[in-house]
Scaffold this motif. Sequence first.
Motif, PDB file in Angstrom:
ATOM      1  N   GLY A 156       0.800  -1.223   0.000  1.00 19.41           N
ATOM      2  CA  GLY A 156       0.000   0.000   0.000  1.00 19.41           C
ATOM      3  C   GLY A 156       0.832   1.272   0.000  1.00 19.41           C
ATOM      4  O   GLY A 156       2.016   1.276   0.334  1.00 19.41           O
ATOM      5  N   GLU A 157       0.179   2.373  -0.375  1.00 16.50           N
ATOM      6  CA  GLU A 157       0.869   3.650  -0.563  1.00 16.50           C
ATOM      7  C   GLU A 157       1.400   4.247   0.736  1.00 16.50           C
ATOM      8  O   GLU A 157       2.368   5.006   0.719  1.00 16.50           O
ATOM      9  N   GLN A 158       0.782   3.918   1.868  1.00 16.79           N
ATOM     10  CA  GLN A 158       1.218   4.514   3.135  1.00 16.79           C
ATOM     11  C   GLN A 158       2.268   3.682   3.873  1.00 16.79           C
ATOM     12  O   GLN A 158       2.853   4.155   4.853  1.00 16.79           O
ATOM     13  N   ALA A 159       2.497   2.470   3.426  1.00 18.87           N
ATOM     14  CA  ALA A 159       3.499   1.626   4.088  1.00 18.87           C
ATOM     15  C   ALA A 159       4.863   2.305   4.074  1.00 18.87           C
ATOM     16  O   ALA A 159       5.222   2.985   3.116  1.00 18.87           O
ATOM     17  N   ARG A 160       5.603   2.116   5.137  1.00 20.67           N
ATOM     18  CA  ARG A 160       6.987   2.605   5.203  1.00 20.67           C
ATOM     19  C   ARG A 160       7.852   1.517   4.577  1.00 20.67           C
ATOM     20  O   ARG A 160       8.037   0.450   5.171  1.00 20.67           O
ATOM     21  N   LEU A 161       8.325   1.783   3.379  1.00 20.03           N
ATOM     22  CA  LEU A 161       9.059   0.795   2.600  1.00 20.03           C
ATOM     23  C   LEU A 161      10.540   1.178   2.553  1.00 20.03           C
ATOM     24  O   LEU A 161      10.872   2.328   2.247  1.00 20.03           O
ATOM     25  N   ILE A 162      11.389   0.232   2.900  1.00 25.40           N
ATOM     26  CA  ILE A 162      12.823   0.489   3.031  1.00 25.40           C
ATOM     27  C   ILE A 162      13.612  -0.464   2.157  1.00 25.40           C
ATOM     28  O   ILE A 162      13.321  -1.661   2.128  1.00 25.40           O
ATOM     29  N   MET A 163      14.584   0.062   1.435  1.00 24.07           N
ATOM     30  CA  MET A 163      15.555  -0.783   0.756  1.00 24.07           C
ATOM     31  C   MET A 163      16.871  -0.668   1.523  1.00 24.07           C
ATOM     32  O   MET A 163      17.452   0.418   1.619  1.00 24.07           O
ATOM     33  N   ALA A 164      17.314  -1.778   2.101  1.00 23.03           N
ATOM     34  CA  ALA A 164      18.563  -1.782   2.856  1.00 23.03           C
ATOM     35  C   ALA A 164      19.690  -2.223   1.928  1.00 23.03           C
ATOM     36  O   ALA A 164      19.578  -3.216   1.216  1.00 23.03           O
ATOM     37  N   VAL A 165      20.790  -1.456   1.926  1.00 23.56           N
ATOM     38  CA  VAL A 165      21.937  -1.778   1.078  1.00 23.56           C
ATOM     39  C   VAL A 165      23.222  -1.648   1.892  1.00 23.56           C
ATOM     40  O   VAL A 165      23.306  -0.872   2.844  1.00 23.56           O
ATOM     41  N   GLY A 166      24.220  -2.393   1.488  1.00 21.64           N
ATOM     42  CA  GLY A 166      25.538  -2.234   2.066  1.00 21.64           C
ATOM     43  C   GLY A 166      26.214  -0.999   1.510  1.00 21.64           C
ATOM     44  O   GLY A 166      25.766  -0.407   0.521  1.00 21.64           O
ATOM     45  N   HIS A 167      27.319  -0.608   2.119  1.00 24.73           N
ATOM     46  CA  HIS A 167      27.978   0.639   1.730  1.00 24.73           C
ATOM     47  C   HIS A 167      28.506   0.581   0.300  1.00 24.73           C
ATOM     48  O   HIS A 167      28.401   1.560  -0.455  1.00 24.73           O
TER      49      HIS A 167
ATOM     50  N   MET B 254      10.746   7.591   9.223  1.00 23.95           N
ATOM     51  CA  MET B 254       9.438   6.942   9.228  1.00 23.95           C
ATOM     52  C   MET B 254       8.268   7.922   9.183  1.00 23.95           C
ATOM     53  O   MET B 254       7.108   7.514   9.145  1.00 23.95           O
ATOM     54  N   ALA B 255       8.559   9.208   9.157  1.00 25.18           N
ATOM     55  CA  ALA B 255       7.479  10.191   9.047  1.00 25.18           C
ATOM     56  C   ALA B 255       6.831  10.187   7.667  1.00 25.18           C
ATOM     57  O   ALA B 255       5.725  10.703   7.490  1.00 25.18           O
ATOM     58  N   ALA B 256       7.508   9.588   6.682  1.00 23.25           N
ATOM     59  CA  ALA B 256       6.988   9.534   5.314  1.00 23.25           C
ATOM     60  C   ALA B 256       7.072   8.109   4.786  1.00 23.25           C
ATOM     61  O   ALA B 256       7.855   7.298   5.289  1.00 23.25           O
ATOM     62  N   PRO B 257       6.290   7.776   3.755  1.00 20.34           N
ATOM     63  CA  PRO B 257       6.341   6.417   3.193  1.00 20.34           C
ATOM     64  C   PRO B 257       7.662   6.083   2.501  1.00 20.34           C
ATOM     65  O   PRO B 257       8.042   4.916   2.407  1.00 20.34           O
ATOM     66  N   GLY B 258       8.356   7.095   1.977  1.00 21.31           N
ATOM     67  CA  GLY B 258       9.612   6.849   1.278  1.00 21.31           C
ATOM     68  C   GLY B 258      10.332   8.150   0.991  1.00 21.31           C
ATOM     69  O   GLY B 258       9.864   9.226   1.356  1.00 21.31           O
ATOM     70  N   GLY B 259      11.487   8.041   0.324  1.00 24.69           N
ATOM     71  CA  GLY B 259      12.191   9.229  -0.142  1.00 24.69           C
ATOM     72  C   GLY B 259      13.355   9.699   0.689  1.00 24.69           C
ATOM     73  O   GLY B 259      14.086  10.609   0.275  1.00 24.69           O
ATOM     74  N   HIS B 260      13.572   9.115   1.871  1.00 18.76           N
ATOM     75  CA  HIS B 260      14.682   9.546   2.722  1.00 18.76           C
ATOM     76  C   HIS B 260      15.835   8.547   2.665  1.00 18.76           C
ATOM     77  O   HIS B 260      15.682   7.419   2.194  1.00 18.76           O
TER      78      HIS B 260
END
Length: 224
Positions: A106-117, A170-176
Amino acid sequence: MCGTDVQDFSIPRIAMLGGTFDPVHMGHLRSAVELGEALALDAVHMIPAHVPPHRKAPGISAEHRLAMLRAGIGDTPGLVADDREVRRSGHSYSVDTLASLREEWGEQARLIMAVGHDAFLGLPEWHQRERLLSLAHIVVIDRPDHKAPLEPALASLIEGREVSTVESMMAAPGGHLLRLRLPSRMAIAATEVRRRLQQGLSVRYLIPEAVECYIASHALYRHS
């Protein structure tokens, strides 16, 4: 109820942790557990790449790598062995995987892509990198020994996106973008695990016992 900064527990917090997992080892799994704890996630989707776009294809099939991941995760709460890239033909672009997760959660989910350095440093070369940043947050698993300044293309790409706390992200669904240092930082390399397997050396405590049994029963890594 005191204060106004109240976390909405009804909004899912989901992370994508991709890789070849060739084979999955304790470092992968411990990082996934610690990522879930640090970000208070509902689930960490560990997603084996079918055909990685930025590196040589693994010698072991995606189906075997997925099966090893499932064996390694076992019943660990919060970790999911996700087969969506294995089921999808062609290159495993992260932006397509994130779009699929966004549609699912869903559009409001906090979605994270975790990556190594190291993967983070290559972000300017990623497929549809701007769309990727609009779909999810990026969490960079920081390397304590890396202090070099960012290349201009990367610095420009993340300008204005970096935050310093989980709450801000986590204040927004994505972009940070958030840099995160995990407690254990287990220095295990899949290349070393494969070398030991090929030479008949012990991999005990480098990979889960269930993964070791799977490798033995399918005679993997002997000649790859």
